[in-house]
Design a protein around this motif. Structure first.
Motif, PDB file in Angstrom:
ATOM      1  N   GLY A 113      50.984  64.121  35.403  1.00 21.66           N
ATOM      2  CA  GLY A 113      52.375  64.513  35.657  1.00 21.66           C
ATOM      3  C   GLY A 113      52.751  64.292  37.116  1.00 21.66           C
ATOM      4  N   LEU A 114      51.841  64.619  38.012  1.00 26.34           N
ATOM      5  CA  LEU A 114      52.108  64.422  39.447  1.00 26.34           C
ATOM      6  C   LEU A 114      52.319  62.935  39.747  1.00 26.34           C
ATOM      7  N   ARG A 115      51.473  62.092  39.158  1.00 25.47           N
ATOM      8  CA  ARG A 115      51.628  60.642  39.370  1.00 25.47           C
ATOM      9  C   ARG A 115      52.984  60.172  38.852  1.00 25.47           C
ATOM     10  N   THR A 116      53.371  60.641  37.664  1.00 22.41           N
ATOM     11  CA  THR A 116      54.658  60.240  37.085  1.00 22.41           C
ATOM     12  C   THR A 116      55.810  60.639  38.006  1.00 22.41           C
ATOM     13  N   LEU A 117      55.668  61.773  38.672  1.00 22.58           N
ATOM     14  CA  LEU A 117      56.720  62.233  39.586  1.00 22.58           C
ATOM     15  C   LEU A 117      56.614  61.570  40.957  1.00 22.58           C
ATOM     16  N   GLY A 118      55.604  60.711  41.136  1.00 27.05           N
ATOM     17  CA  GLY A 118      55.423  60.031  42.427  1.00 27.05           C
ATOM     18  C   GLY A 118      54.787  60.925  43.472  1.00 27.05           C
ATOM     19  N   LEU A 119      54.063  61.954  43.016  1.00 27.66           N
ATOM     20  CA  LEU A 119      53.431  62.896  43.945  1.00 27.66           C
ATOM     21  C   LEU A 119      51.916  62.699  43.951  1.00 27.66           C
ATOM     22  N   ALA A 120      51.280  63.147  45.028  1.00 24.53           N
ATOM     23  CA  ALA A 120      49.833  62.941  45.186  1.00 24.53           C
ATOM     24  C   ALA A 120      49.044  63.796  44.190  1.00 24.53           C
ATOM     25  N   PRO A 121      48.126  63.189  43.436  1.00 24.11           N
ATOM     26  CA  PRO A 121      47.305  63.979  42.505  1.00 24.11           C
ATOM     27  C   PRO A 121      46.460  65.032  43.208  1.00 24.11           C
ATOM     28  N   THR A 122      46.249  64.882  44.518  1.00 24.74           N
ATOM     29  CA  THR A 122      45.464  65.884  45.267  1.00 24.74           C
ATOM     30  C   THR A 122      46.178  67.242  45.314  1.00 24.74           C
ATOM     31  N   LEU A 123      47.473  67.238  44.989  1.00 18.32           N
ATOM     32  CA  LEU A 123      48.187  68.519  44.941  1.00 18.32           C
ATOM     33  C   LEU A 123      47.689  69.395  43.798  1.00 18.32           C
ATOM     34  N   ALA A 124      46.936  68.791  42.869  1.00 19.40           N
ATOM     35  CA  ALA A 124      46.450  69.551  41.708  1.00 19.40           C
ATOM     36  C   ALA A 124      45.622  70.763  42.142  1.00 19.40           C
ATOM     37  N   ASP A 125      44.837  70.646  43.200  1.00 18.09           N
ATOM     38  CA  ASP A 125      43.975  71.771  43.603  1.00 18.09           C
ATOM     39  C   ASP A 125      44.779  73.015  43.972  1.00 18.09           C
TER      40      ASP A 125
END
Ligand code: SAM
Length: 213
Positions: A16-28
């Protein structure tokens, strides 16, 4: 199992983060927030959404769909933030944005203070207050609100908070609220209505931006 160890949940959030153009590292940090929300929700009734998978879509990704519209602002007040939505995910994603979380419910405010402390969110603060009693006129680049009230009612309680020059209301809405837009009070005008695509959510979402006239 800790939420942060749930690989399926993490994969869904990262996609979902990738789809929104956001860094997957925000997952933590986002999963750390989700874990706190799930834990406190058991006794504090912070949100009716109880399934963590549903929370990823309906709380985290839904809030983060606003990021491009908030990026570049310095100060945002999230009115009636409840357990920190959309304010906490936005503060996590945008360290250059200072978010003031406004909430009058004591239990929710307590959760918010604990979340800000545990997540080490130096760019967020909690105002335990009625919105209309927040005595900081013109202090914010923008105010936001999700699931709070109609546009006229949000402006009735929080219209004193955006700055006089260029201050805005960014409201998260389901369907395009044409009746609410038609009822905007004097001194305010519609700027834009933007359909938002939230990964994993079929329901209509719109970001309505209202500017000082
Ligand atoms: C339906 S919840 C929405 C919470 C969150 N924004 C979300 O999207 O999940 C509305 C929240 O606004 C708070 N609230 C309602 N009126 C308020 C007011 N005048 N001042 C401060 N908080 C208010 C309530 O306590 C509640 O937590």
């Amino acid at each position: 199992m800790e939420l942060s160890d749930d690989t399926a949940l993490r994969a869904e959030l990262e996609a979902g983060l990738r789809t929104l153009g956001l860094a997957p590292t925000l997952a933590d940090p986002l999963l750390a927030y989700l874990a706190l929300l799930v834990r406190w929700n058991k006794t504090y009734n912070l949100t009716a959404v109880r399934d963590p998978r549903e929370m990823v879509v309906r709380h985290l990704l839904d809030s983060l769909a606003m990021v491009p519209h908030v990026d570049g602002l310095a100060t945002l007040a999230d009115l009636g933030t409840g357990p920190g939505l959309p304010g906490i995910p936005l503060a996590i994603a945008l360290p250059g944005l200072h978010v003031t979380l406004v909430e009058s419910n004591g239990k929710k405010a307590r959760f918010l203070r604990e979340a800000v402390r545990q997540l080490k969110l130096t760019n967020a603060d909690v105002a335990e207050s009625r919105i209309e009693a927040v005595d900081r006129p013109g202090a914010f680049d923008a105010i936001t609100a999700r699931a709070l009230a109609t546009l006229p009612d949000i402006l009735a309680v929080g219209g004193h908070l955006p700055k006089a020059d260029g201050g805005r209301l960014l409201a998260m809405k389901g369907v395009n609220p044409v009746d609410e837009i038609a009822a905007l009070p004097a001194g305010w005008r519609l700027d834009t209505v933007t359909p938002l695509k939230v990964p994993g959510l079929d329901a209509e979402r719109h970001l309505v931006v209202v500017a000082r006239a």
